[in-house]
Enzyme design. Structure first.
Site, short mmCIF file in Angstrom:
data_model
loop_
_atom_site.label_atom_id
_atom_site.label_comp_id
_atom_site.label_asym_id
_atom_site.label_seq_id
_atom_site.Cartn_x
_atom_site.Cartn_y
_atom_site.Cartn_z
N ARG A 216 73.34 -34.78 85.30
CA ARG A 216 74.34 -35.81 85.02
C ARG A 216 73.71 -37.16 84.68
NH1 ARG A 216 79.36 -34.23 86.82
NH2 ARG A 216 80.05 -36.38 86.68
N HIS B 91 75.29 -32.75 45.89
CA HIS B 91 76.00 -34.00 45.61
C HIS B 91 75.28 -35.20 46.21
CE1 HIS B 91 79.25 -31.89 43.67
NE2 HIS B 91 79.23 -31.02 44.68
#
Ligand code: F6R
Length: 610
Positions: A27, A506
């Site tokens: 955590r 692209h």
């Protein structure tokens, strides 16, 4: 984010708390600290803290020999939000008679700090937490309950607090809002913690401390009060996994162990929801009505869970023909979404604590949408806040990088897609039964892919030296590419991007030069030849290509440097095998780079802040 443990009982509190913190280190792991009570009437609460991992704290504690074994205390492992990673900013924080640890963020700490300054009270750290300690102390006149309650009325934000008052060393107090906190009492004593893994050595029965309540822990009991002082009896939850599930069990890393646990985790998640061969959520109390009269589905989540949602979109749109959007929870919560009672909002979260996903659920509910949570941690806030919940049964996921939680989320996405399609009469019982059976069978393919570890380890020899890596795919494979790229970045610290294979030309193809690794997933029949064309495009610009296809495809070997072949399988279920492949590629690359796989830098497993 941040792990907290409090203990009072008949055993060495320093040992219990530091072991609990080691279990909670996922955590947060930038600093750690402990406060424990000793037999000293002048200074009954001793604080030891340090930067770095919990082991630094364990080593530091060896310098402090106490006359008698401390039997109560509170401990914290930190993921810094307010104030840098320094010893002074580490928890516990103390002011006056109050010593506390905190998980969450006090949002109005600046305003509160200004008010305290007018009384000549100034913090020594840069943290919001110290301000909370000062506020509680300012209300303390010997009645802990009143002081905590009054402080909570002025503190804004999220918090789980464990608090010791120096004139009551035989008690620990705890409260929470928008941040997790569980509590348990057993023959060893009374515990509070962020997560059951911290105390699973002692008990498998616990309860979630409700918001707006205060728990008072003594060595032999826990009493929970509401803010009116009434005693409240919370419901006990029993964990059905063993302590071994939270340990490495012989594996070098939790991540590797959790990759191997995936077949069982998927079976455990789907089997209770397959009745007579068909998807069925009645044992979860999720009624079919939830899926009726829907105009739209919004899937909201963060990170890996969001990638599971991307796959869910493809599956639900394919079978149930309902428009699905996948919204990053941190964007969704501040958007002005067009949703109403005909919208189903599905929130996906392993921890059930992610602040943005929680806020997204709250927003969706306030706008009248129906909410369904897909969550791994029982009784977590997102599960409690949502109208309905489908728990994934992955067991505890300790490695910061999510693996098994992801694949179980995928498996539920499939069942939901089939279920809605059946309700809408778009999928016959026979077809649904057949799809569901294939889903179960894909677990064997996943097992076969897990056995490909040697091959995947070999491939990462080249990846470990790369500066940039690209992941390509279309359709389900694009969702997989996104997850592959995230996993790699997260634990190997190599820059990576995922592209819908057709989109590369692209702009991004300008980044493809000699030896830039490109990992292409081409496992979807309808776009197979298109992805192969995109591979040819990058190959002709010098890319180092790793190509993943299903077995049976005739691949021109000059197209790639490595060809990974999945077991022979239905294209719909390749994500389960592709997930294993992308996880192994990230894992072995990080291992080869000698990195801390389970605790990558700057990260924490539950992201309870914005
Ligand atoms: C990446 C990872 C994160 C989480 C994200 C959401 O490996 O684990 O991207 O998926 O922080 O967390 P949960 O699922 O707990 O809401």
């Amino acid at each position: 984010m941040c792990g907290i443990v409090g203990y009072i009982g008949n055993t060495d509190a320093r040992q219990i708390i530091t072991c609990g913190l080691l279990a909670l280190e996922y955590r947060g792991y930038d600093s750690a600290g402990i406060a424990y009570c000793i037999n000293d009437s002048l200074n009954p609460v001793k604080i030891v803290k340090t930067t770095g991992k919990v082991m630094n704290l364990v080593n530091k504690l060896e310098q402090y020999n106490e006359d008698s074994v401390p039997l109560s205390g509170i401990g914290h492992t930190r993921w810094a939000t307010h104030g840098g990673v320094t010893e002074v900013n580490s928890h516990p924080h103390s002011y006056g008679r109050v010593t506390l640890i905190h998980n969450g963020i006090i949002e109005n700490y600046r305003e509160l700090s200004d008010i305290l300054a007018k009384d000549g009270k100034f913090p020594v750290s840069q943290t919001d937490t110290e301000i909370a300690a000062m506020v509680i102390d300012s209300y303390y006149e010997g009645d802990a309950f009143e002081a905590i309650k009054k402080a909570c009325e002025v503190l804004e934000g999220s918090y789980s607090f464990c608090i010791i008052f120096s004139d009551q060393p035989d008690k620990i107090y705890a409260t929470r809002k928008n941040s997790p906190l569980i509590a348990a009492n057993c023959s060893t004593g009374s515990f509070v913690a962020s997560d059951i893994v911290a105390i699973i050595d002692y008990t498998k029965d616990y309860f979630i401390l409700p918001e707006n309540h205060i728990a008072k822990l003594t060595s032999d009991s826990i009493t929970v009060y509401d803010y009116f002082g009434n005693i409240f009896t919370p419901e006990t939850i029993h964990v059905n996994w063993d302590i071994a599930a939270a340990k490495k069990g012989g594996y070098e890393h939790f991540m590797l162990k959790e990759i191997h646990e995936q077949p069982d985790a998927v079976i455990n998640t789907i089997s209770p929801r397959i009745v007579k061969g068909l998807p069925d959520f009645s044992s979860d109390n999720v009624p079919d009505d939830l899926f009726k009269n829907l105009n739209r589905i919004v899937i909201t989540a963060c990170g890996t869970a969001m990638h599971a949602g991307m796959l869910g979109k493809v599956m639900i749109e394919k079978y149930a023909r309902i428009p699905v959007s996948v919204d990053i929870a941190s964007e969704f919560r501040y958007s002005d979404p067009i949703i109403d009672e005909h919208t189903l909002v599905i929130a996906i979260s392993q921890s059930g604590e992610t602040a943005d996903t929680l806020a997204a659920v709250k927003l969706a509910k306030s706008l009248g949408a129906r909410t369904l949570a897909i969550v791994n941690v029982k009784g977590s806030i997102i599960a409690l806040e949502s109208d309905y919940v489908l728990y994934t049964h992955a067991g505890p996921e300790i490695s910061v990088a999510s693996t098994k939680a992801y694949t179980v989320q995928l498996s539920l996405m499939y069942l939901i897609a089939y279920k809605i399609a059946m309700i809408k009469n778009l999928l016959s019982d026979n077809d649904a039964r057949c799809r569901t059976e294939c889903l179960i069978n894909s677990v064997d393919d996943m097992k076969a892919t897990i056995n490909m570890d040697q091959e995947l380890f070999y491939i990462t020899k080249k990846l470990k030296k790369a500066d940039n890596i690209f992941y390509l795919g279309r359709g389900l494979d694009y969702a997989i590419a996104c997850e592959g790229s995230l996993k790699l970045k997260e634990i190997s610290y190599i820059h990576s991007e995922a592209y819908a294979a057709g989109e590369l030309k692209h702009g991004t193809i300008s980044l493809i030069t000699d030896n830039v690794p490109v990992i292409a997933f081409a496992t979807q029949d309808n776009v197979y030849s298109k992805v192969i064309s995109n591979v040819v495009e990058v190959r002709s610009r010098g890319a180092y290509v790793i190509l993943v296809t299903k077995s049976g495809e005739h691949v021109d070997t000059s197209l790639c440097d490595h060809h990974i072949t999945l077991p022979k399988m239905d294209e719909e279920f390749t994500p389960f095998c592709n997930a294993v492949i992308l996880q192994y590629l990230a894992y072995f690359t990080a291992v080869r780079r000698d990195l801390n796989v389970d605790q990558p830098r700057n990260l924490a497993k539950s992201v309870t802040v914005e």
